[in-house]
Design a protein around this motif. Structure first.
Motif, PDB file in Angstrom:
ATOM      1  N   ALA A 188      15.523  35.620  42.378  1.00  0.00           N
ATOM      2  CA  ALA A 188      14.161  35.650  41.862  1.00  0.00           C
ATOM      3  C   ALA A 188      14.115  34.923  40.534  1.00  0.00           C
ATOM      4  CB  ALA A 188      13.691  37.094  41.676  1.00  0.00           C
ATOM      5  N   VAL A 189      13.076  34.147  40.326  1.00  0.00           N
ATOM      6  CA  VAL A 189      12.939  33.368  39.108  1.00  0.00           C
ATOM      7  C   VAL A 189      11.592  33.659  38.489  1.00  0.00           C
ATOM      8  CG1 VAL A 189      12.919  31.059  38.128  1.00  0.00           C
ATOM      9  CG2 VAL A 189      14.326  31.538  40.125  1.00  0.00           C
ATOM     10  N   THR A 190      11.568  34.017  37.224  1.00  0.00           N
ATOM     11  CA  THR A 190      10.306  34.200  36.524  1.00  0.00           C
ATOM     12  C   THR A 190      10.117  33.023  35.588  1.00  0.00           C
ATOM     13  OG1 THR A 190      10.468  36.590  36.619  1.00  0.00           O
ATOM     14  CG2 THR A 190       8.980  35.667  34.976  1.00  0.00           C
ATOM     15  N   VAL A 191       9.008  32.315  35.743  1.00  0.00           N
ATOM     16  CA  VAL A 191       8.754  31.102  34.986  1.00  0.00           C
ATOM     17  C   VAL A 191       7.663  31.361  33.965  1.00  0.00           C
ATOM     18  CG1 VAL A 191       8.142  28.682  35.143  1.00  0.00           C
ATOM     19  CG2 VAL A 191       9.279  29.806  37.066  1.00  0.00           C
ATOM     20  N   THR A 192       7.906  30.996  32.736  1.00  0.00           N
ATOM     21  CA  THR A 192       6.887  31.090  31.704  1.00  0.00           C
ATOM     22  C   THR A 192       6.541  29.682  31.259  1.00  0.00           C
ATOM     23  OG1 THR A 192       7.780  33.182  30.940  1.00  0.00           O
ATOM     24  CG2 THR A 192       6.289  32.018  29.444  1.00  0.00           C
ATOM     25  N   VAL A 228      13.945  25.455  36.420  1.00  0.00           N
ATOM     26  CA  VAL A 228      12.987  26.027  37.370  1.00  0.00           C
ATOM     27  C   VAL A 228      13.205  25.456  38.770  1.00  0.00           C
ATOM     28  CG1 VAL A 228      10.549  26.065  38.034  1.00  0.00           C
ATOM     29  CG2 VAL A 228      11.199  26.571  35.683  1.00  0.00           C
ATOM     30  N   LEU A 229      13.336  24.146  38.856  1.00  0.00           N
ATOM     31  CA  LEU A 229      13.471  23.500  40.162  1.00  0.00           C
ATOM     32  C   LEU A 229      14.835  23.757  40.796  1.00  0.00           C
ATOM     33  CD1 LEU A 229      11.665  20.095  39.481  1.00  0.00           C
ATOM     34  CD2 LEU A 229      10.767  22.139  40.612  1.00  0.00           C
ATOM     35  N   THR A 249      14.830  25.863  44.170  1.00  0.00           N
ATOM     36  CA  THR A 249      15.350  25.312  45.425  1.00  0.00           C
ATOM     37  C   THR A 249      16.479  26.184  45.967  1.00  0.00           C
ATOM     38  OG1 THR A 249      16.798  23.841  44.132  1.00  0.00           O
ATOM     39  CG2 THR A 249      14.736  22.919  44.942  1.00  0.00           C
ATOM     40  N   GLU A 250      17.275  26.742  45.062  1.00  0.00           N
ATOM     41  CA  GLU A 250      18.349  27.645  45.502  1.00  0.00           C
ATOM     42  C   GLU A 250      17.764  28.878  46.187  1.00  0.00           C
ATOM     43  OE1 GLU A 250      22.052  30.285  43.617  1.00  0.00           O
ATOM     44  OE2 GLU A 250      20.941  28.869  42.358  1.00  0.00           O
TER      45      GLU A 250
END
Length: 246
Positions: A11-15, A162-163, A167-168
Motif C-alpha cells: 500500500a502506498v500513501t501519496v501526498t 510513487v510510480l 507499479t510494484e
C-alpha cells in the motif's frame, strides 16, 4: 512538490503538495492525499480514498437502506461522477515520448495516479525509469543549482518513488488475481471440496483474495439472475469461511 510514505506492505500513501506564489510573494499550499493499495484496488476511484467517520458512514448506510429515494439519488450521483471522470480521462492525451509521459504523470491528480498506473503499466518500463534517473543525475551534479532545480529534484524523486512502488503494488495485485483465479477454479471443480480446502489450508493457499474473487462471481451471478450458480457458490463460500485464516 510531492512526498510519499508507506504504511503497510503493498500500500502506498501519496501526498501531493502544490504551492502557488501570488504577486505579493505569498505562497498558498494545497495538500492532496491518495492511496494506492493492492487490497481494495480501485482504479475507477468513484468512491475516493479511504476516509474516517465510521459511525457516520454506518448511519448513512442505514438511511440509504430505509429511504429508497435517497438510495436512488446516491446511485445516480455515483453514476454521474463515474461518467464525469471517464470523460476527463478520455480527454487527456497520453504523450508518446518518455519525457512527455513524465510530465503527464506530474500533471496527474493524486486520486488519478492509481488509474493511470493500471492503464499505462506497459509504458512504465526500465527505459522510462532510466529517463527519470538521467534527469535526476544531471540536476544533482549540476555545477550551479537554482531553487527551481532543487524543487525539480524533489518533484522527480517523489514521482519516481510513487510510480516504482505503484507499479510494484499493481504487479503484485495482478499476480494475486491470477493465483486466486486458479485456486478458485480448483475449489469449484473439485468433487471433494472439503479435502481440497484442507489441502489448500496446509499449503497456505486459502486467503482473502480467493474469497474476494468468489464474492465477485456470486455478485455477477445474482446480477445476471443465475440463482442456482449463485446458491452453489454461496455454499462454497460458507465452507471456505470455516477454514480461511488470512
Amino acid at each position: 512538490m510531492a512526498g510519499l510514505s508507506l504504511h503497510c506492505p503493498g500500500a502506498v500513501t501519496v501526498t501531493v503538495t502544490r504551492s502557488t506564489k501570488t504577486r505579493f510573494s505569498r505562497i498558498t499550499t494545497t495538500t492532496i492525499r491518495t492511496r494506492i493499495s493492492c487490497i481494495g484496488w480501485d482504479p475507477e476511484g468513484v468512491l475516493g480514498p479511504p476516509k474516517g467517520g465510521h459511525i457516520a458512514r454506518l448511519e448513512f448506510k442505514k438511511r440509504l437502506e430505509k429511504d429508497e429515494g435517497a438510495r436512488e439519488a446516491f446511485v445516480q450521483q455515483l453514476k454521474e461522477e463515474q461518467e464525469r471522470r471517464r470523460a476527463e480521462r478520455q480527454a487527456r492525451v497520453v504523450p508518446e515520448t518518455n519525457d512527455g509521459l513524465l510530465e503527464y504523470f506530474l500533471d496527474t491528480e493524486a486520486r488519478e495516479i492509481e488509474f493511470e498506473i493500471s492503464r499505462l503499466r506497459p509504458r512504465l518500463n526500465k527505459e522510462f525509469f532510466d529517463h527519470i534517473k538521467l534527469e535526476l543525475g544531471q540536476l544533482r551534479f549540476a555545477v550551479s543549482r537554482t531553487k527551481e532545480m532543487e524543487d525539480r529534484v524533489i518533484e522527480l524523486e517523489a514521482i519516481q518513488k510513487v510510480l516504482l512502488e505503484g507499479t510494484e503494488a499493481y504487479d503484485k495485485m495482478q499476480a494475486d488475481l491470477v493465483s486466486a483465479k486458479e485456486r478458485l477454479i480448483k475449489i469449484l471443480q473439485s468433487e471433494d471440496k472439503k479435502s481440497t480446502l484442507l489441502e489448500m489450508v496446509e499449503r497456505n493457499q486459502l486467503n482473502r483474495s480467493v474469497l474476494a474473487l468468489l464474492d465477485e462471481n456470486i455478485a455477477s451471478a445474482l446480477e445476471n439472475d443465475h440463482k442456482e450458480a449463485a446458491a452453489f457458490m454461496e455454499n462454497v463460500r460458507a465452507t471456505m469461511l470455516k477454514y480461511i485464516t488470512v
